[in-house]
Structure formats: C-alpha cells, structure tokens
Design a protein around this motif. Structure first.
Motif, PDB file in Angstrom:
ATOM      1  N   GLN A  42       7.027  -5.457  -2.581  1.00 39.09           N
ATOM      2  CA  GLN A  42       7.075  -6.213  -1.335  1.00 39.09           C
ATOM      3  C   GLN A  42       6.323  -7.537  -1.421  1.00 39.09           C
ATOM      4  N   LEU A  43       5.283  -7.603  -2.248  1.00 44.49           N
ATOM      5  CA  LEU A  43       4.459  -8.815  -2.290  1.00 44.49           C
ATOM      6  C   LEU A  43       4.977  -9.893  -3.229  1.00 44.49           C
ATOM      7  N   HIS A  44       5.620  -9.504  -4.309  1.00 45.26           N
ATOM      8  CA  HIS A  44       6.057 -10.464  -5.312  1.00 45.26           C
ATOM      9  C   HIS A  44       7.334 -11.158  -4.836  1.00 45.26           C
ATOM     10  N   VAL A  45       7.171 -12.373  -4.304  1.00 42.01           N
ATOM     11  CA  VAL A  45       8.302 -13.120  -3.759  1.00 42.01           C
ATOM     12  C   VAL A  45       8.400 -14.473  -4.455  1.00 42.01           C
ATOM     13  N   PRO A  46       9.578 -15.090  -4.418  1.00 44.53           N
ATOM     14  CA  PRO A  46       9.722 -16.399  -5.047  1.00 44.53           C
ATOM     15  C   PRO A  46       8.881 -17.466  -4.343  1.00 44.53           C
ATOM     16  N   LEU A  47       8.347 -18.381  -5.132  1.00 47.26           N
ATOM     17  CA  LEU A  47       7.654 -19.559  -4.621  1.00 47.26           C
ATOM     18  C   LEU A  47       8.005 -20.708  -5.545  1.00 47.26           C
ATOM     19  N   VAL A  63      -0.708 -15.831  -6.381  1.00 44.03           N
ATOM     20  CA  VAL A  63      -1.211 -16.742  -5.354  1.00 44.03           C
ATOM     21  C   VAL A  63      -0.818 -16.191  -3.987  1.00 44.03           C
ATOM     22  N   SER A  64      -1.452 -16.725  -2.963  1.00 41.14           N
ATOM     23  CA  SER A  64      -1.160 -16.289  -1.596  1.00 41.14           C
ATOM     24  C   SER A  64      -0.421 -17.386  -0.844  1.00 41.14           C
ATOM     25  N   LEU A  65       0.451 -17.009   0.054  1.00 46.42           N
ATOM     26  CA  LEU A  65       1.162 -18.013   0.841  1.00 46.42           C
ATOM     27  C   LEU A  65       0.206 -18.799   1.736  1.00 46.42           C
ATOM     28  N   VAL A  66      -0.967 -18.244   2.057  1.00 45.91           N
ATOM     29  CA  VAL A  66      -1.948 -19.004   2.843  1.00 45.91           C
ATOM     30  C   VAL A  66      -2.511 -20.173   2.052  1.00 45.91           C
ATOM     31  N   ASP A  67      -2.254 -20.199   0.745  1.00 43.66           N
ATOM     32  CA  ASP A  67      -2.699 -21.320  -0.086  1.00 43.66           C
ATOM     33  C   ASP A  67      -1.809 -22.559   0.085  1.00 43.66           C
ATOM     34  N   LEU A  68      -0.678 -22.416   0.740  1.00 40.60           N
ATOM     35  CA  LEU A  68       0.260 -23.536   0.843  1.00 40.60           C
ATOM     36  C   LEU A  68      -0.255 -24.683   1.700  1.00 40.60           C
ATOM     37  N   PHE A 105      -7.575 -15.875  -7.284  1.00 48.18           N
ATOM     38  CA  PHE A 105      -7.157 -14.554  -6.846  1.00 48.18           C
ATOM     39  C   PHE A 105      -6.230 -14.697  -5.655  1.00 48.18           C
ATOM     40  N   ALA A 106      -5.503 -13.633  -5.368  1.00 48.30           N
ATOM     41  CA  ALA A 106      -4.588 -13.615  -4.231  1.00 48.30           C
ATOM     42  C   ALA A 106      -4.942 -12.433  -3.339  1.00 48.30           C
ATOM     43  N   LEU A 107      -4.788 -12.650  -2.054  1.00 45.63           N
ATOM     44  CA  LEU A 107      -5.077 -11.623  -1.058  1.00 45.63           C
ATOM     45  C   LEU A 107      -3.834 -11.350  -0.223  1.00 45.63           C
ATOM     46  N   ALA A 108      -3.736 -10.125   0.280  1.00 48.18           N
ATOM     47  CA  ALA A 108      -2.669  -9.773   1.222  1.00 48.18           C
ATOM     48  C   ALA A 108      -3.185  -8.646   2.107  1.00 48.18           C
ATOM     49  N   THR A 121      -5.371  -5.970   0.007  1.00 48.58           N
ATOM     50  CA  THR A 121      -5.279  -5.971  -1.445  1.00 48.58           C
ATOM     51  C   THR A 121      -5.771  -7.302  -1.989  1.00 48.58           C
ATOM     52  N   VAL A 122      -6.284  -7.252  -3.198  1.00 50.13           N
ATOM     53  CA  VAL A 122      -6.674  -8.452  -3.929  1.00 50.13           C
ATOM     54  C   VAL A 122      -6.135  -8.307  -5.352  1.00 50.13           C
ATOM     55  N   ILE A 123      -5.607  -9.416  -5.874  1.00 47.00           N
ATOM     56  CA  ILE A 123      -5.081  -9.444  -7.231  1.00 47.00           C
ATOM     57  C   ILE A 123      -5.842 -10.534  -7.979  1.00 47.00           C
ATOM     58  N   ARG A 124      -6.426 -10.158  -9.125  1.00 45.50           N
ATOM     59  CA  ARG A 124      -7.136 -11.136  -9.948  1.00 45.50           C
ATOM     60  C   ARG A 124      -7.144 -10.642 -11.388  1.00 45.50           C
ATOM     61  N   GLY A 125      -6.871 -11.574 -12.294  1.00 44.58           N
ATOM     62  CA  GLY A 125      -6.971 -11.272 -13.715  1.00 44.58           C
ATOM     63  C   GLY A 125      -6.147 -10.098 -14.197  1.00 44.58           C
ATOM     64  N   GLY A 126      -4.993  -9.895 -13.626  1.00 41.99           N
ATOM     65  CA  GLY A 126      -4.126  -8.811 -14.063  1.00 41.99           C
ATOM     66  C   GLY A 126      -4.409  -7.475 -13.409  1.00 41.99           C
ATOM     67  N   TYR A 127      -5.411  -7.425 -12.533  1.00 36.86           N
ATOM     68  CA  TYR A 127      -5.737  -6.187 -11.825  1.00 36.86           C
ATOM     69  C   TYR A 127      -5.472  -6.351 -10.338  1.00 36.86           C
ATOM     70  N   LYS A 128      -5.106  -5.247  -9.712  1.00 35.55           N
ATOM     71  CA  LYS A 128      -4.835  -5.248  -8.283  1.00 35.55           C
ATOM     72  C   LYS A 128      -5.550  -4.073  -7.642  1.00 35.55           C
ATOM     73  N   LEU A 129      -6.356  -4.378  -6.616  1.00 36.71           N
ATOM     74  CA  LEU A 129      -7.049  -3.342  -5.860  1.00 36.71           C
ATOM     75  C   LEU A 129      -6.454  -3.276  -4.469  1.00 36.71           C
ATOM     76  N   ILE A 130      -6.068  -2.088  -4.057  1.00 34.77           N
ATOM     77  CA  ILE A 130      -5.577  -1.843  -2.706  1.00 34.77           C
ATOM     78  C   ILE A 130      -6.610  -0.985  -1.996  1.00 34.77           C
ATOM     79  N   ASP A 131      -7.047  -1.437  -0.827  1.00 35.40           N
ATOM     80  CA  ASP A 131      -7.980  -0.679  -0.001  1.00 35.40           C
ATOM     81  C   ASP A 131      -7.248  -0.296   1.277  1.00 35.40           C
ATOM     82  N   GLY A 132      -6.829   0.940   1.344  1.00 35.09           N
ATOM     83  CA  GLY A 132      -6.136   1.456   2.522  1.00 35.09           C
ATOM     84  C   GLY A 132      -7.107   2.221   3.390  1.00 35.09           C
TER      85      GLY A 132
END
Length: 178
Positions: A42-47, A63-68, A105-108, A121-132
C-alpha cells in the motif's frame, strides 16, 4: 495539460510532480481487502519529479509525500519564511545530486476515523519498523521485500533506533504549527 510547456527550454521548464497516493493490498498479509495497512503493497507508490536541475534517474530511496512541499519550495528557488514548520524535509539534494543522506527516512501512519494514529511506520536504511499501538514489527526490506519475516527479536538495536525516530516524530506532532 503540460503540452503548453513543450517549447520551453530546460532551464524554464516547469517543475512537474506525479505521485500515487495509495497502493493495493490483496490479502498478501492476511488482512481484508480495502483495509489500510502499512505494508509496502500500500505504501510503495510511484513518484515522478521532473524539471530544471532535476537529475534523471530512478532512485530506491524511501521518501514521504509530506516531503513534496519543502522540496517544491527548494526546487523553485525560494526560502521558506522564518519559523515555518514542515512535516517533511526537502528532497532537493537527492533530486539534484542523486545522493541521499544516511539520515534520510520516510514516515507513514494509518489513522482511525477520529483520534490519534492506530499505526505508525518508519523506513530507513533498508529496514522498516511498524508500531501498531505497541505491537512492533521489523522487516529487512532488502532480504525480505515481501515483508514476511518479523525480525524484531534479532535486531534489538535497529528497533530501538527506529522507535526513537517514531517517538521524536510523535512528540513533534504535538506542537501546534501556529
């Protein structure tokens, strides 16, 4: 339409951005269809970003869309007003030079209808952490791009670093922008 810009030189071409807003989860992670989750399905979208000084190429950076917003301001040659706070950061150096920072890093987040996010979630350096809401999942996106193996217990230091990023962002979100 951007056809009217076709005759412009590269230096006077407009900055053009095309972005997807949401991918589709088709039960890959055992969740019902049309349920918002933080997996890359769901998160990986074209930019796509094009314009003067934009380096041509494909980048794997998260990257995050809020970075635009900050990115557009920088690419257009403007300086934001003093004290202006953005949720995102400019991607200008990545777009212009092709080099990313190790701090990138990217956040969602997934929000309930009302109230705080139900998952971050945060993605950085090839790792992704999801905190539900306290349930943590860590994925190595290089070794496990399908996000199947939760490696939280074997990468305690990575979990702590990424959780600190999420906590810092959550604290920042509590500060009123005005």
């Amino acid at each position: 339409t951007i056809a009217g810009f076709a005759a412009r030189t590269v230096e006077t071409a407009p900055i053009t951005i095309v972005a997807g807003t949401r991918g589709e989860e088709h039960g890959e992670h055992g969740t019902p269809f049309d349920q918002d989750e933080l997996f890359n399905t769901q998160l990986h979208v074209p930019l796509v970003i094009a314009g003067p000084t934009v380096r041509v190429g494909r980048r794997p950076d998260a990257v995050s869309l809020v970075d635009l917003g900050p990115t557009l301001i920088e690419l257009a040659g403007y300086t934001p007003p003093r004290g202006m706070i953005f949720d995102g950061v400019s991607l200008g150096s990545l777009i212009i030079t092709g080099r990313s920072s190790s701090a990138t890093f990217a956040l969602a987040a997934v929000f309930s209808e009302r109230g705080p996010p139900r998952a971050l979630t945060v993605i950085r350096g090839g790792y992704k952490l999801i905190d539900g809401n306290g349930t943590l999942e860590l994925y190595d996106l290089v070794a496990d791009p399908g996000e199947r193996a939760n490696i939280t217990s074997s990468r305690v230091q990575t979990v702590a670093e990424l959780r600190a990023l999420l906590n810092a962002r959550a604290r920042a979100a509590q500060i009123a922008p005005f």
